[in-house]
Design a protein around this motif. Sequence first.
Motif, mmCIF file in Angstrom:
data_model
loop_
_atom_site.group_PDB
_atom_site.id
_atom_site.type_symbol
_atom_site.label_atom_id
_atom_site.label_comp_id
_atom_site.label_asym_id
_atom_site.label_seq_id
_atom_site.Cartn_x
_atom_site.Cartn_y
_atom_site.Cartn_z
ATOM 1 N N THR A 1 0.808 -1.217 0.000
ATOM 2 C CA THR A 1 0.000 0.000 0.000
ATOM 3 C C THR A 1 0.843 1.270 0.000
ATOM 4 O O THR A 1 0.349 2.311 -0.429
ATOM 5 N N TRP A 2 2.062 1.218 0.481
ATOM 6 C CA TRP A 2 2.867 2.441 0.553
ATOM 7 C C TRP A 2 4.102 2.450 -0.347
ATOM 8 O O TRP A 2 4.712 3.490 -0.542
ATOM 9 N N VAL A 3 4.468 1.340 -0.910
ATOM 10 C CA VAL A 3 5.697 1.269 -1.692
ATOM 11 C C VAL A 3 5.676 2.317 -2.816
ATOM 12 O O VAL A 3 4.680 2.474 -3.514
ATOM 13 N N CYS A 4 6.747 3.067 -2.910
ATOM 14 C CA CYS A 4 6.942 4.132 -3.917
ATOM 15 C C CYS A 4 5.959 5.293 -3.783
ATOM 16 O O CYS A 4 5.889 6.133 -4.670
ATOM 17 N N ARG A 5 5.214 5.359 -2.711
ATOM 18 C CA ARG A 5 4.236 6.440 -2.545
ATOM 19 C C ARG A 5 4.465 7.247 -1.277
ATOM 20 O O ARG A 5 4.381 8.458 -1.284
#
Length: 163
Positions: A70-74
């Motif tokens: 859900t958070w990778v690269c964001r």
Amino acid sequence: MDGRRDELRRTCLSLGSGELVAAAVFAGVATTAVVPRLGDLDDRFALWSALIPLLVVLVQAGLYWLAARTWVCRRTMPAGLAAVYSVFRVLDPVLLVAGLVGVLIWWPSAPWAAVLVLGVWSFGVVEYVNYFVVRLAYPLAETRKIAERRVPRLITDLRAARQ
């Protein structure tokens, strides 16, 4: 960037589901194939003393990778989740030591069972080290990177969440 994110999300899904499947396989094999072959109750207690910490670490790892999608690269790891995994980082060694104490108290009577139980417990330690101390797991072609003592992704995420 979306292509890279999609690739990392697939990797996280693969790692997360792999860890959860591994936990299920260990529990299933222990329950159906190993426990019935153990000689007495002490042998069974020793096995579960070794297996429970391993299962806990594997499930934590699997859930971490699935959540990381859900958070990778964001963005960074959510603060609440980082707090939970910071607690795991402290409690897991306590659980591993308690497991070892259980193994020693209920030392298996058969030599093969003792080797198996120590192997299971040791694998739990290796998994903990891999997630919270130094990265040990690499694709086969990259195993030379173990000597580089890289920081595990979970620790990188915990540090980023604190900042």
